[in-house]
Design a protein around this motif. Structure first.
Motif, PDB file in Angstrom:
ATOM      1  N   MET A   1      55.489  31.735 -38.266  1.00 50.46           N
ATOM      2  CA  MET A   1      56.127  33.028 -38.111  1.00 50.46           C
ATOM      3  C   MET A   1      57.095  33.046 -36.940  1.00 50.46           C
ATOM      4  SD  MET A   1      55.933  35.920 -39.651  1.00 50.46           S
ATOM      5  CE  MET A   1      56.190  37.619 -39.488  1.00 50.46           C
ATOM      6  N   LYS A   2      56.799  32.283 -35.889  1.00 52.81           N
ATOM      7  CA  LYS A   2      57.671  32.252 -34.709  1.00 52.81           C
ATOM      8  C   LYS A   2      59.000  31.557 -34.991  1.00 52.81           C
ATOM      9  CE  LYS A   2      55.025  32.712 -30.552  1.00 52.81           C
ATOM     10  NZ  LYS A   2      54.666  32.092 -29.306  1.00 52.81           N
ATOM     11  N   LYS A   3      58.978  30.531 -35.864  1.00 55.00           N
ATOM     12  CA  LYS A   3      60.202  29.766 -36.111  1.00 55.00           C
ATOM     13  C   LYS A   3      61.311  30.613 -36.740  1.00 55.00           C
ATOM     14  CE  LYS A   3      58.679  25.131 -35.972  1.00 55.00           C
ATOM     15  NZ  LYS A   3      59.395  23.929 -35.869  1.00 55.00           N
ATOM     16  N   PRO A   4      61.064  31.432 -37.770  1.00 54.92           N
ATOM     17  CA  PRO A   4      62.148  32.251 -38.324  1.00 54.92           C
ATOM     18  C   PRO A   4      62.703  33.253 -37.312  1.00 54.92           C
ATOM     19  CG  PRO A   4      60.328  32.147 -39.901  1.00 54.92           C
ATOM     20  CD  PRO A   4      59.853  31.510 -38.633  1.00 54.92           C
ATOM     21  N   VAL A   5      61.854  33.853 -36.484  1.00 58.98           N
ATOM     22  CA  VAL A   5      62.323  34.800 -35.479  1.00 58.98           C
ATOM     23  C   VAL A   5      63.185  34.083 -34.446  1.00 58.98           C
ATOM     24  CG1 VAL A   5      61.578  36.347 -33.620  1.00 58.98           C
ATOM     25  CG2 VAL A   5      60.359  36.358 -35.806  1.00 58.98           C
TER      26      VAL A   5
ATOM     27  N   ILE B   1      67.167  34.860 -33.657  1.00 60.44           N
ATOM     28  CA  ILE B   1      67.631  35.159 -32.296  1.00 60.44           C
ATOM     29  C   ILE B   1      68.669  34.130 -31.864  1.00 60.44           C
ATOM     30  CG2 ILE B   1      66.935  35.256 -29.867  1.00 60.44           C
ATOM     31  CD1 ILE B   1      64.278  36.497 -30.857  1.00 60.44           C
ATOM     32  N   LEU B   2      68.413  32.866 -32.136  1.00 63.28           N
ATOM     33  CA  LEU B   2      69.371  31.809 -31.785  1.00 63.28           C
ATOM     34  C   LEU B   2      70.683  31.990 -32.551  1.00 63.28           C
ATOM     35  CD1 LEU B   2      69.747  29.274 -30.083  1.00 63.28           C
ATOM     36  CD2 LEU B   2      68.852  27.953 -31.996  1.00 63.28           C
ATOM     37  N   GLY B   3      70.605  32.365 -33.827  1.00 62.57           N
ATOM     38  CA  GLY B   3      71.801  32.597 -34.634  1.00 62.57           C
ATOM     39  C   GLY B   3      72.634  33.758 -34.101  1.00 62.57           C
ATOM     40  N   ILE B   4      71.974  34.857 -33.737  1.00 61.57           N
ATOM     41  CA  ILE B   4      72.688  36.011 -33.176  1.00 61.57           C
ATOM     42  C   ILE B   4      73.346  35.639 -31.854  1.00 61.57           C
ATOM     43  CG2 ILE B   4      72.369  38.316 -32.166  1.00 61.57           C
ATOM     44  CD1 ILE B   4      70.191  38.755 -34.338  1.00 61.57           C
ATOM     45  N   PHE B   5      72.632  34.911 -31.014  1.00 61.37           N
ATOM     46  CA  PHE B   5      73.180  34.466 -29.730  1.00 61.37           C
ATOM     47  C   PHE B   5      74.405  33.569 -29.942  1.00 61.37           C
ATOM     48  CE2 PHE B   5      73.215  31.431 -26.154  1.00 61.37           C
ATOM     49  CZ  PHE B   5      73.432  32.336 -25.120  1.00 61.37           C
TER      50      PHE B   5
END
Length: 154
Positions: A1-5, A9-13
């Protein structure tokens, strides 16, 4: 579950970082250049060619490094009163940093030539640092040089 979040977040950044550097809104202005051309004795030189020099950049596909060359983007002749005028030019700059925005580096490269005289190539590396709403680089800047050509010694 942590990997998709984490990926989201990395994609938005990453999108925000790219947005800081790649925008088509910045317009770069090349300064107006107007002046006179005379010889060493102060005699006006009519019909001398004055050319704006600009730089073209591209990536070498085979080796992967950036190359550049100079080219003449505008050419005019001196008039009867030995005056010349190169209009202001503009282009859109797609890649720039946030540090570019509040400063303007203004320069004008050009060359003057006439048969029987040595070609004179000059570079103005005058830095103009100003911030004016809606203006970038050399907008409303004009160089007014008085160019002296030397005769060929042949």
């Amino acid at each position: 579950m942590k990997k998709p979040v984490t990926k989201v977040i990395l994609g938005i950044f990453l999108i925000l970082i790219i947005g800081l550097f790649i925008r088509p809104q910045k317009v770069i202005y090349e300064a107006k250049i107007s002046g006179k051309v005379i010889d060493e004795n102060g005699i006006p030189i009519k019909n001398a060619s004055v050319s704006r020099i600009e730089e073209k950049r591209w990536k070498n596909k085979k080796w992967g490094y950036e190359e550049h060359s100079e080219y003449k983007s505008q050419t005019v002749k001196t008039d009867q009163n030995v005056n010349f005028f190169l209009d202001q030019k503009s282009r859109i700059d797609w890649f720039h940093t946030p540090l570019d925005l509040p400063f303007a580096w203004c320069y004008a490269d050009f060359e003057v030539s006439k048969e029987g005289y040595k070609t004179y190539k000059t570079k103005f590396d005058d830095y103009k640092s100003y911030r004016k709403e809606g203006c970038y680089a050399c907008e409303e800047i004009e160089f007014k040089p008085k160019i002296t050509l030397k005769k060929n010694s042949r």
